[in-house]
Write a protein that holds these residues in place. Structure first.
Motif, PDB file in Angstrom:
ATOM      1  N   ARG A 123      48.906  59.432  60.233  1.00  0.00           N
ATOM      2  CA  ARG A 123      50.081  58.982  60.164  1.00  0.00           C
ATOM      3  C   ARG A 123      51.043  58.780  61.141  1.00  0.00           C
ATOM      4  O   ARG A 123      51.466  60.074  62.056  1.00  0.00           O
ATOM      5  CB  ARG A 123      50.138  60.032  59.685  1.00  0.00           C
ATOM      6  CG  ARG A 123      49.215  60.325  57.988  1.00  0.00           C
ATOM      7  CD  ARG A 123      49.275  61.879  56.831  1.00  0.00           C
ATOM      8  NE  ARG A 123      48.917  61.929  56.486  1.00  0.00           N
ATOM      9  CZ  ARG A 123      47.341  61.896  55.883  1.00  0.00           C
ATOM     10  NH1 ARG A 123      47.184  60.361  55.987  1.00  0.00           N
ATOM     11  NH2 ARG A 123      45.949  61.930  55.331  1.00  0.00           N
ATOM     12  N   GLY A 124      52.327  57.947  61.597  1.00  0.00           N
ATOM     13  CA  GLY A 124      53.745  58.063  61.490  1.00  0.00           C
ATOM     14  C   GLY A 124      53.037  57.330  62.973  1.00  0.00           C
ATOM     15  O   GLY A 124      51.767  57.210  63.232  1.00  0.00           O
ATOM     16  N   TYR A 125      54.447  56.748  64.058  1.00  0.00           N
ATOM     17  CA  TYR A 125      53.651  56.351  64.866  1.00  0.00           C
ATOM     18  C   TYR A 125      53.678  57.010  66.192  1.00  0.00           C
ATOM     19  O   TYR A 125      53.212  58.140  66.565  1.00  0.00           O
ATOM     20  CB  TYR A 125      55.777  56.127  65.217  1.00  0.00           C
ATOM     21  CG  TYR A 125      55.410  55.387  66.729  1.00  0.00           C
ATOM     22  CD1 TYR A 125      55.884  53.668  66.584  1.00  0.00           C
ATOM     23  CD2 TYR A 125      55.762  55.510  67.989  1.00  0.00           C
ATOM     24  CE1 TYR A 125      55.493  53.497  68.088  1.00  0.00           C
ATOM     25  CE2 TYR A 125      55.990  55.159  68.545  1.00  0.00           C
ATOM     26  CZ  TYR A 125      55.461  53.514  69.826  1.00  0.00           C
ATOM     27  OH  TYR A 125      55.357  52.766  70.280  1.00  0.00           O
ATOM     28  N   GLY A 126      52.603  56.020  67.447  1.00  0.00           N
ATOM     29  CA  GLY A 126      51.573  56.605  68.068  1.00  0.00           C
ATOM     30  C   GLY A 126      50.423  57.415  68.047  1.00  0.00           C
ATOM     31  O   GLY A 126      50.355  58.153  68.672  1.00  0.00           O
ATOM     32  N   SER A 127      50.231  57.550  66.710  1.00  0.00           N
ATOM     33  CA  SER A 127      49.080  58.084  65.736  1.00  0.00           C
ATOM     34  C   SER A 127      47.642  57.700  65.964  1.00  0.00           C
ATOM     35  O   SER A 127      46.618  57.547  65.550  1.00  0.00           O
ATOM     36  CB  SER A 127      49.550  59.164  65.053  1.00  0.00           C
ATOM     37  OG  SER A 127      49.929  58.061  63.734  1.00  0.00           O
ATOM     38  N   ILE A 173      38.994  68.484  49.871  1.00  0.00           N
ATOM     39  CA  ILE A 173      38.745  67.537  50.427  1.00  0.00           C
ATOM     40  C   ILE A 173      39.889  66.586  51.172  1.00  0.00           C
ATOM     41  O   ILE A 173      41.173  66.693  50.429  1.00  0.00           O
ATOM     42  CB  ILE A 173      38.401  66.411  49.883  1.00  0.00           C
ATOM     43  CG1 ILE A 173      36.989  66.706  49.502  1.00  0.00           C
ATOM     44  CG2 ILE A 173      38.602  65.033  49.753  1.00  0.00           C
ATOM     45  CD1 ILE A 173      36.770  65.878  48.130  1.00  0.00           C
ATOM     46  N   LEU A 174      40.193  66.129  52.563  1.00  0.00           N
ATOM     47  CA  LEU A 174      41.387  65.870  53.307  1.00  0.00           C
ATOM     48  C   LEU A 174      41.422  64.703  53.569  1.00  0.00           C
ATOM     49  O   LEU A 174      40.269  64.073  54.557  1.00  0.00           O
ATOM     50  CB  LEU A 174      41.600  66.842  54.977  1.00  0.00           C
ATOM     51  CG  LEU A 174      41.779  67.991  54.170  1.00  0.00           C
ATOM     52  CD1 LEU A 174      41.822  69.609  55.715  1.00  0.00           C
ATOM     53  CD2 LEU A 174      43.180  69.047  53.673  1.00  0.00           C
ATOM     54  N   ASP A 175      41.732  63.679  53.459  1.00  0.00           N
ATOM     55  CA  ASP A 175      42.264  62.477  54.397  1.00  0.00           C
ATOM     56  C   ASP A 175      42.905  62.096  54.721  1.00  0.00           C
ATOM     57  O   ASP A 175      43.803  62.668  54.788  1.00  0.00           O
ATOM     58  CB  ASP A 175      42.348  61.080  52.407  1.00  0.00           C
ATOM     59  CG  ASP A 175      41.495  61.460  51.368  1.00  0.00           C
ATOM     60  OD1 ASP A 175      40.798  60.820  52.333  1.00  0.00           O
ATOM     61  OD2 ASP A 175      41.805  61.228  50.208  1.00  0.00           O
ATOM     62  N   GLY A 176      42.344  61.111  56.273  1.00  0.00           N
ATOM     63  CA  GLY A 176      43.379  61.413  57.173  1.00  0.00           C
ATOM     64  C   GLY A 176      42.701  61.611  58.546  1.00  0.00           C
ATOM     65  O   GLY A 176      41.693  61.268  58.764  1.00  0.00           O
ATOM     66  N   GLU A 177      43.681  63.028  59.253  1.00  0.00           N
ATOM     67  CA  GLU A 177      43.158  62.905  60.398  1.00  0.00           C
ATOM     68  C   GLU A 177      41.835  63.913  60.290  1.00  0.00           C
ATOM     69  O   GLU A 177      42.964  65.062  59.359  1.00  0.00           O
ATOM     70  CB  GLU A 177      44.017  63.101  61.571  1.00  0.00           C
ATOM     71  CG  GLU A 177      45.077  61.893  61.526  1.00  0.00           C
ATOM     72  CD  GLU A 177      46.028  61.791  63.154  1.00  0.00           C
ATOM     73  OE1 GLU A 177      46.302  62.056  64.403  1.00  0.00           O
ATOM     74  OE2 GLU A 177      47.633  61.628  62.723  1.00  0.00           O
TER      75      GLU A 177
END
Length: 182
Positions: free
Chosen positions: A98-102, A177-181
């Protein structure tokens, strides 16, 4: 004459090539996180609290990897879901954050598909190497290969951590449950 600008510094991962015999569909299934090398300050400070971590890989479209990571946080089992999208080159993937540069670049550095896989992760200039096993322990020969890969990208034993080989989570309830990093 005008001064030429120096070439941009080479990213450590540019030198890493995925094995030609890599078969993405054969990466599917259950893996255990055996070891990790990283200069991550969180790992350094909390290495005594590493939790056993298991991963389930599915290949939804024959090209990308859908990763479910199962680990404990504060004694509860969590599932973290991520999608590694195919990048330009064979064995390379992109994990969008999420977000720039990630964004995280992922390269499968070495695997025999049946017992171990060594993956490189790079976010910005920070690089880490992870050793996954089909079992929670790997042979000494595989551990040696992992340590060679670690040294090849300038990391060392003092930033290499091995994970517990017992107490794995197999699932998480719907509230964990987490979606993402990760």
């Amino acid at each position: 004459g005008r001064q030429r600008r120096p070439p941009p510094p080479q990213s450590p991962l540019e030198k890493v090539a995925a094995p030609a015999e890599l078969s993405v569909p054969q990466l599917a299934g259950r893996w255990f996180l055996v070891g990790m090398a990283s200069r991550c300050s969180y790992l350094m400070e909390h290495s005594h609290r590493l939790e056993p971590t298991a991963v389930t890989v599915t290949i939804p479209d024959g090209r990308s990897l859908a990763i479910s990571t199962f680990r404990k946080l504060d004694g509860m089992c969590w599932e973290i879901r991520q999608r590694y999208l195919p990048a330009q080159a064979h064995g390379r993937f992109l994990l969008k954050g999420r977000g720039y540069g990630s964004k995280v670049d992922v390269v499968v550095g070495e695997t025999d598909h049946s017992s171990y896989a060594i993956l490189y992760y790079q976010k910005g200039w920070s690089i880490s190497v992870k050793l996954y096993g089909r079992a929670s322990r790997v042979s000494d020969a595989v551990a040696d290969k992992f340590e060679q890969h670690v040294r090849a990208v300038g990391l060392s034993e003092d930033v290499t951590y091995y994970f517990p080989a017992y107490g794995f989570c197999d699932s998480a309830d719907e509230f964990h449950i987490l979606d993402g990093e990760l």
